[in-house]
Design a protein around this motif. Structure first.
Motif, short mmCIF file in Angstrom:
data_model
loop_
_atom_site.label_atom_id
_atom_site.label_comp_id
_atom_site.label_asym_id
_atom_site.label_seq_id
_atom_site.Cartn_x
_atom_site.Cartn_y
_atom_site.Cartn_z
N TYR A 264 0.80 -1.15 -0.03
CA TYR A 264 0.03 0.03 0.17
C TYR A 264 1.02 1.14 0.06
O TYR A 264 0.61 2.17 -0.76
CB TYR A 264 -0.96 0.16 1.37
CG TYR A 264 -1.68 1.54 1.45
CD1 TYR A 264 -2.86 1.41 0.51
CD2 TYR A 264 -1.41 2.30 2.26
CE1 TYR A 264 -3.60 2.44 0.65
CE2 TYR A 264 -2.16 3.47 2.32
CZ TYR A 264 -3.32 3.58 1.68
OH TYR A 264 -3.97 4.69 1.67
N TYR B 247 -2.05 2.94 -7.24
CA TYR B 247 -2.76 3.06 -6.12
C TYR B 247 -3.55 1.62 -6.08
O TYR B 247 -3.49 0.95 -5.09
CB TYR B 247 -3.70 4.24 -5.74
CG TYR B 247 -4.47 4.04 -4.65
CD1 TYR B 247 -3.83 4.25 -3.46
CD2 TYR B 247 -5.76 3.74 -4.79
CE1 TYR B 247 -4.73 4.20 -1.95
CE2 TYR B 247 -6.68 3.55 -3.40
CZ TYR B 247 -6.02 3.91 -2.22
OH TYR B 247 -6.69 3.66 -1.06
N VAL C 8 -3.34 -1.78 -3.58
CA VAL C 8 -4.39 -2.17 -2.98
C VAL C 8 -4.89 -3.51 -3.16
O VAL C 8 -5.15 -4.41 -2.53
CB VAL C 8 -5.70 -1.49 -3.06
CG1 VAL C 8 -6.97 -2.02 -2.54
CG2 VAL C 8 -5.43 0.16 -2.66
N PRO D 19 -1.71 -7.13 -2.41
CA PRO D 19 -0.85 -6.93 -1.08
C PRO D 19 0.16 -8.11 -0.86
O PRO D 19 1.25 -7.89 -0.45
CB PRO D 19 -1.98 -7.03 0.04
CG PRO D 19 -3.14 -7.66 -0.72
CD PRO D 19 -3.09 -7.31 -2.09
#
Length: 498
Positions: free
Chosen positions: A80, A420, A424, A427
């Motif tokens: 993240y 982004y 997300v 992970p």
């Protein structure tokens, strides 16, 4: 000595010198922007979660692919945080787009472009020191400042192309300039891996090298290039006259206030903006996160990672150059309209990568097949050069800086969202997680190119010429006279009395 230098330079086509220097400008901008994409794989400490993921979801390492430095990074940034770092550049990039376009339209592109690249070069060379002192927070702030500097790049370049590229050479010159995106991406990605692998300094070396390149380019740019042919110190009278005569119909006019209402209600402009969203969401997903996929999923070493991540970008560059020359030939021979050409190329540039990305996601751990599919898919993406990359110039040469600023603002939004979203959604950096990313990219590609295929246009719009306001007023006056009974003409061939 200066006079002999001037005579020598006047024998060289200055519009092609500008094209090469413009290509190097964008190349420098991209290499400074993306060298972090490779460097971050060496900066970050590999998490235990990633190492313990089941073998069904990740690819096994081998002696030829495993990284000798895997897991030895100094910074404990999760996926993240890495997504935020990689997207933060575009937070600043968004802000200076439209101001940069307006400045370039009003004052020319030379210094608007040059100062932006110089500022980015300085920030790039400061990166290792800032990261050491302030960790991830400092890097995010510095990347935002780099985005501020680079935000003027495309608007300024577009203004320069509008002033220097005749319509019949626009695809070729525009593609040479815009191909700097691939040159910078290829060099920045491949050379970063080599530098990190062979330098005792480690990952900081890439920021010093590419920052220095940017400073050297700025010095050459100030000496060799000018915003307008009329003010260039080395241009020949013959070339100056050729450029003036070739572009007098749609450029070199007083533009007046920017026709914002007409631009914002233009269907072709909205089609272009929508297409840029899909096109650049896919491009940023590949350019920004492909090195992470090569490292974390396919387990390539840092040097192999740099070369193999650059290969699809090289294919995109070659296909962009080739397709643009072919596109200009088709237009010159009147084989296809400019509008249809832009639509066909844009469709191939979006649908092709969409299909090959999905195929790569189901190729699993077959490294050769995955790299081949990525390479072919991004090669097809090169057809965006003779389509959406030059379409703003088609619509309005006089307001090309402002239009390009609008399109690159949209591009910046895609640049924020893509890294982004990857951070997300992945992970644990597994094949299944990346497959979801590629399916989302597939859907975005197809929906956006459909809008472009319906509403795009390749011709100059009426609001390009500031005189359209006067013409509208005159037409309204004529209509009022007709309605008032003051027109005495009874036959189309009958002349009004004087």
């Amino acid at each position: 000595m200066f006079s002999s230098w001037k005579i020598c330079c006047s024998r060289i086509s200055q519009r092609w010198i500008l094209a090469v220097m413009g290509c190097l400008a964008i190349s420098n901008a991209f290499s400074m922007r993306i060298c972090l994409n490779v460097a971050i794989t060496e900066m970050v400490r590999t998490s235990e979660a990633s190492n313990s993921t089941s073998s069904d979801e990740t690819c096994p390492a081998s002696e030829s692919t495993s990284s000798s430095s895997s897991g030895k990074g100094a910074y404990d940034w999760d996926e993240y945080t890495q997504g935020i770092i990689l997207s933060s550049f575009f937070w600043g990039y968004i802000i200076t787009q439209i101001p940069g376009g307006i400045l370039a339209d009003k004052f020319g592109g030379k210094y608007t472009l040059g100062i932006g690249i110089l500022a980015t070069a300085i920030f790039t060379m400061l990166t290792p020191s800032v990261v050491e002192a302030f960790d991830a927070t400092g890097l995010i702030v510095l990347r935002i400042l780099m985005g501020f500097g680079e935000g003027t790049t495309y608007p300024a370049v577009n203004v320069l192309i509008a002033q220097w590229a005749p319509p019949q050479e626009r695809s070729k010159i525009g593609t040479v300039v815009m191909a700097g995106m691939q040159v910078g991406s290829v060099v920045g990605t491949a050379l970063s891996g080599v530098l990190i692998h062979n330098s005792s300094m480690g990952w900081p070396v890439v920021f010093y090298v590419f920052g220095a390149f940017g400073v050297v380019w700025f010095l050459a740019w100030i000496l060799l290039c000018s915003s307008y042919p009329d003010s260039h110190p080395f241009i020949s009278d013959q070339e100056k006259k050729y450029l003036h005569d070739a572009m007098v119909e749609h450029t070199h006019k007083e533009t007046g206030p920017t026709p914002w209402r007409q631009i914002l209600t233009s269907a072709p402009m909205w089609a272009l903006l929508i297409a840029k969203v899909g096109e650049n969401f896919g491009f940023q997903t590949m350019v920004t996160d492909l090195p992470k996929y090569m490292s974390s999923v396919l387990k390539f070493s840092i040097q192999a990672n740099g070369f193999l991540s650059a290969l699809p970008l090289l294919a995109m560059w070659v296909s962009g150059i080739a397709s643009s020359w072919f596109a200009d030939w088709l237009i010159a021979k009147d084989r296809i309209s400019r509008t249809n050409l832009r639509k066909v190329c844009a469709t191939i540039a979006s649908a092709g990568p969409a299909v090959f990305l999905i195929a790569a996601s189901y190729a699993g751990c077959d490294r050769i097949l995955v790299v081949t599919l990525f390479t072919v898919g991004m090669g097809l993406m090169g057809l965006m050069y003779p389509s959406t990359m030059v379409n703003a110039l088609d619509l309005s040469p006089n307001y090309s800086g402002t239009l390009m600023a609008m399109t690159t603002t949209v591009v910046a939004v895609a640049g924020v969202l893509a890294p982004y979203a990857v951070g997300v959604l992945t992970p644990n950096q597994t094949l299944q997680e990346w497959r979801i990313v590629f399916w989302i990219t597939f859907a975005v590609y197809l929906v956006t190119v459909l809008a472009y295929a319906i509403w795009a246009d390749g011709e100059v719009q009426y609001w390009n010429d500031a005189s359209f306001r006067i013409q509208r007023l005159q037409e309204n006056d004529d209509d009022n006279q007709v309605r008032g009974g003051r027109s005495t003409s009874k036959h189309p061939d009958q002349l009004p009395s004087v």
